[in-house]
Motif scaffolding. Structure first.
Motif, mmCIF file in Angstrom:
data_model
loop_
_atom_site.group_PDB
_atom_site.id
_atom_site.type_symbol
_atom_site.label_atom_id
_atom_site.label_comp_id
_atom_site.label_asym_id
_atom_site.label_seq_id
_atom_site.Cartn_x
_atom_site.Cartn_y
_atom_site.Cartn_z
ATOM 1 N N VAL A 129 0.950 -1.070 -0.074
ATOM 2 C CA VAL A 129 0.036 -0.002 -0.035
ATOM 3 C C VAL A 129 0.933 1.367 0.063
ATOM 4 C CG1 VAL A 129 -1.846 -1.093 0.945
ATOM 5 C CG2 VAL A 129 -0.210 -0.168 2.628
ATOM 6 N N ASP A 130 2.084 0.988 0.307
ATOM 7 C CA ASP A 130 3.066 2.423 0.317
ATOM 8 C C ASP A 130 3.657 2.673 -0.984
ATOM 9 O OD1 ASP A 130 4.704 0.333 0.347
ATOM 10 O OD2 ASP A 130 5.879 0.877 2.216
ATOM 11 N N GLY A 131 3.355 1.683 -1.864
ATOM 12 C CA GLY A 131 3.812 1.816 -3.355
ATOM 13 C C GLY A 131 5.097 1.331 -3.475
ATOM 14 N N GLU A 132 5.827 0.333 -2.581
ATOM 15 C CA GLU A 132 6.870 -0.043 -2.611
ATOM 16 C C GLU A 132 6.629 -1.678 -3.360
ATOM 17 O OE1 GLU A 132 9.181 -0.210 0.653
ATOM 18 O OE2 GLU A 132 9.522 1.892 0.873
ATOM 19 N N THR A 133 7.538 -2.013 -4.255
ATOM 20 C CA THR A 133 7.522 -3.427 -4.732
ATOM 21 C C THR A 133 7.704 -4.307 -3.495
ATOM 22 O OG1 THR A 133 8.240 -2.674 -6.894
ATOM 23 C CG2 THR A 133 8.487 -5.023 -6.408
ATOM 24 N N LEU A 134 6.879 -5.378 -3.649
ATOM 25 C CA LEU A 134 7.060 -6.211 -2.469
ATOM 26 C C LEU A 134 8.109 -7.262 -2.608
ATOM 27 C CD1 LEU A 134 5.342 -6.564 0.137
ATOM 28 C CD2 LEU A 134 3.974 -8.370 -0.795
ATOM 29 N N CYS A 135 8.119 -8.325 -1.601
ATOM 30 C CA CYS A 135 9.222 -9.113 -1.682
ATOM 31 C C CYS A 135 9.827 -9.695 -2.850
ATOM 32 C CB CYS A 135 8.912 -10.370 -0.675
ATOM 33 S SG CYS A 135 10.155 -11.412 -0.249
ATOM 34 N N GLU A 136 11.336 -9.560 -2.903
ATOM 35 C CA GLU A 136 11.908 -10.338 -4.141
ATOM 36 C C GLU A 136 12.361 -11.857 -3.981
ATOM 37 O OE1 GLU A 136 12.153 -9.026 -7.054
ATOM 38 O OE2 GLU A 136 11.686 -6.922 -6.585
ATOM 39 N N PRO A 137 12.346 -12.536 -4.849
ATOM 40 C CA PRO A 137 12.588 -14.062 -4.592
ATOM 41 C C PRO A 137 14.113 -14.151 -3.839
ATOM 42 C CG PRO A 137 12.004 -13.783 -6.804
ATOM 43 C CD PRO A 137 12.240 -12.518 -6.319
ATOM 44 N N VAL A 138 14.090 -15.385 -3.156
ATOM 45 C CA VAL A 138 15.482 -15.646 -2.450
ATOM 46 C C VAL A 138 15.894 -16.726 -3.160
ATOM 47 C CG1 VAL A 138 14.254 -14.511 -0.277
ATOM 48 C CG2 VAL A 138 14.353 -16.947 -0.725
ATOM 49 N N ASP A 139 17.050 -16.956 -2.562
ATOM 50 C CA ASP A 139 17.879 -18.227 -3.015
ATOM 51 C C ASP A 139 17.603 -19.392 -2.023
ATOM 52 O OD1 ASP A 139 18.989 -16.950 -5.255
ATOM 53 O OD2 ASP A 139 20.206 -15.956 -3.899
ATOM 54 N N VAL A 140 17.399 -19.180 -0.698
ATOM 55 C CA VAL A 140 17.437 -20.049 0.354
ATOM 56 C C VAL A 140 16.275 -19.614 1.414
ATOM 57 C CG1 VAL A 140 18.723 -21.336 2.386
ATOM 58 C CG2 VAL A 140 19.869 -20.942 -0.095
ATOM 59 N N VAL A 141 15.526 -20.582 1.812
ATOM 60 C CA VAL A 141 14.632 -20.567 2.611
ATOM 61 C C VAL A 141 14.947 -21.270 4.139
ATOM 62 C CG1 VAL A 141 12.215 -20.544 3.529
ATOM 63 C CG2 VAL A 141 12.875 -20.089 1.000
ATOM 64 N N THR A 142 15.082 -20.795 5.144
ATOM 65 C CA THR A 142 15.301 -21.416 6.407
ATOM 66 C C THR A 142 14.516 -20.996 7.483
ATOM 67 O OG1 THR A 142 16.892 -19.850 7.222
ATOM 68 C CG2 THR A 142 17.793 -21.542 5.648
ATOM 69 N N GLY A 143 14.449 -21.671 8.495
ATOM 70 C CA GLY A 143 13.757 -21.512 9.920
ATOM 71 C C GLY A 143 12.652 -22.678 10.097
ATOM 72 N N PRO A 144 12.380 -22.652 11.239
ATOM 73 C CA PRO A 144 11.304 -23.741 11.785
ATOM 74 C C PRO A 144 9.991 -23.531 11.573
ATOM 75 C CG PRO A 144 12.259 -22.553 13.713
ATOM 76 C CD PRO A 144 12.862 -21.992 12.473
ATOM 77 N N GLY A 145 9.095 -24.425 11.759
ATOM 78 C CA GLY A 145 7.605 -24.154 11.684
ATOM 79 C C GLY A 145 6.807 -25.368 11.595
ATOM 80 N N ASN A 146 5.511 -25.432 11.528
ATOM 81 C CA ASN A 146 4.834 -26.319 11.771
ATOM 82 C C ASN A 146 4.777 -27.198 10.257
ATOM 83 O OD1 ASN A 146 2.854 -25.298 9.911
ATOM 84 N ND2 ASN A 146 1.453 -24.491 11.340
ATOM 85 N N VAL A 147 3.766 -28.464 10.321
ATOM 86 C CA VAL A 147 3.851 -29.309 9.466
ATOM 87 C C VAL A 147 3.675 -28.666 7.947
ATOM 88 C CG1 VAL A 147 1.346 -30.054 9.504
ATOM 89 C CG2 VAL A 147 3.153 -31.488 8.635
#
Length: 440
Positions: A208-226
């Motif tokens: 909503v502030d006019g900035e382009t949102l997240c660009e793709p990454v090369d690696v995703v890490t971090g814990p989480g549920n199933v």
């Protein structure tokens, strides 16, 4: 409350041990079927899908998917001083350990004029996921970010679920921790949709502030549920991942010298994470087993997350396993491959050296898993579900690539040219040999 498995006097094969030991039942394949449409929707519609999914799963529609910088700064300004001091100490200790993890480049002179170098190169950009369901995890911000920074990653993005009672922002301590670490790219996005956003970006979408949102990454890490684990499985190949993390686990290998109160407290400490959390005691002492069972009753009644803990301890994933001796206990814990393994035996340090499968090993009565969760300096993002048999915990290596650099001069290539041609002809690939002959 917690079941017993008696292995005394039994000789089991590795397969029989694996079938006998308790383990949380997590159906990642079914979860992948559930999250596949979510991943596809985020890939196709970007920010619009992310907002709708937040409203559906988190009960709030964030005004900003990318958290404004002033909100991150404000969270740090109001952070409890004691919590800030604890975070700063944790960051300092984790930085010390992870700085030592960086592998060294090397050069090998294979022959005169012939050298092979190996360089460790960080990935360009990473997406770091921080859960926010049954609990919030600023400690996971530290573990993910410090490891990536120590590896030399230049672009880091953090995602954590929007909180309904925080106006759609992630937990304020998570935001404050990002500020302490110098991270200003934080997204109010949770679950499988966060993994999808990291993998595919939100191309063409505008916040909503006019900035382009997240660009793709090369690696995703971090814990989480199933569902986070399932989303990682679906995007693996598009991006790298650390692991498909499952419910947390603690195994304690103990003998009669262990303090039953310590053991019970440690089993409960992991059980409070999740009703599916696994708490396993492996012991050669029936006396200790009975004492731990009694202490569990008292401590569970008094603990804050009583219902959750009771569910975890009474589930099929938790048990007290009776063995003939510490030697047999080692065989059991090596087969189990726990995320967290405590050694509370005589000569604990020597016993720990014989462990071959564990995400992290905690030696002696004053190294509880809680220490590793927060302030040991080690990383607490660790392999679960038996993955410790082949996988490592999160670290600097998770964000590095080994690239080999080959440099031969004319004489060095000429020396092996005929052998390369012979090799290529033997494989039926004569053009390979001709590529060498063309130089002479």
């Amino acid at each position: 409350m917690i079941t017993r498995i008696d292995l005394r006097g039994r000789t089991l094969s590795r397969r029989e041990l694996l079938d006998t030991l308790p383990r949380a039942e997590v159906d990642v394949e079914h979860a992948a079927e559930v999250v596949a449409p979510i991943v596809a929707d985020v890939r196709k519609r970007g920010a619009a899908a992310l907002r709708e999914l937040a409203e559906r799963f988190d009960g709030v529609r964030p005004e900003h998917l990318r958290v404004p910088t002033d909100a991150i700064t404000a969270a740090l300004e109001v952070l409890d001083p004691q919590v800030r001091a604890a975070l700063e100490e944790t960051i300092q200790r984790v930085r010390l350990v992870h700085a030592a993890q960086r592998p060294a480049d090397f050069t090998v002179q294979v022959a005169p004029g012939a050298q092979v170098r190996q360089r460790w190169i960080p990935v360009r950009r990473v997406g770091l996921y921080v859960p926010g369901g049954l609990a919030v995890y600023p400690s996971s911000v530290v573990m993910n970010v410090v490891a990536a920074q120590a590896a030399g990653v230049e672009s880091l993005a953090v995602a954590s679920p929007p909180q309904k009672d925080r106006g759609g922002l992630p937990d304020p301590v998570v935001l404050a921790t990002a500020a302490l670490l110098g991270v200003d790219e934080v997204y109010a996005v949770g679950g499988a949709q966060a993994v999808a956003m990291f993998a595919y970006g939100a191309a063409g979408s505008q916040d909503v502030d006019g900035e382009t949102l997240c660009e793709p990454v090369d690696v995703v890490t971090g814990p989480g549920n199933v569902y986070v684990a399932a989303a990682k499985r679906l995007v693996r190949g598009v991006v790298g991942i650390d692991a498909e993390a499952g419910p947390t686990e603690i195994a304690v290998l103990a003998d009669i010298t262990a303090d039953a109160n310590h053991v019970a407290a440690d089993l409960i400490s992991q059980a409070e994470h999740d009703p599916l959390a696994a708490s396993v005691l492996v012991t050669s002492s029936v006396e200790l087993a009975g004492a731990v069972e009694a202490k569990l009753v008292d401590r569970v009644d008094a603990t804050f997350h009583r219902a959750r803990v009771q569910t975890a301890l009474s589930g099929t994933q938790s048990a007290i396993v009776l063995v003939d001796d510490v030697e047999a206990g080692l065989e059991v814990v090596n087969a189990y491959g726990a995320e967290h393994l405590e050694i509370q035996t005589r000569d604990a340090a020597a016993v720990a050296e014989r462990v071959t499968s564990a995400g992290a090993i905690f030696v002696g009565p004053y190294s509880p898993v809680s220490l590793g969760d927060y302030m040991a300096g080690s990383n607490h993002v660790l392999p679960t579900g038996g993955c410790a048999h082949y996988a490592s915990g999160l670290g600097v290596h998770s964000y590095l690539r080994a690239v080999q650099v080959v440099e031969y001069d004319a004489d060095a290539l000429s020396e092996v040219a005929d052998r390369i041609v012979a090799f290529a002809d033997a494989e039926g690939l004569p053009a390979h040999g001709e590529a060498v002959r063309a130089r002479f």
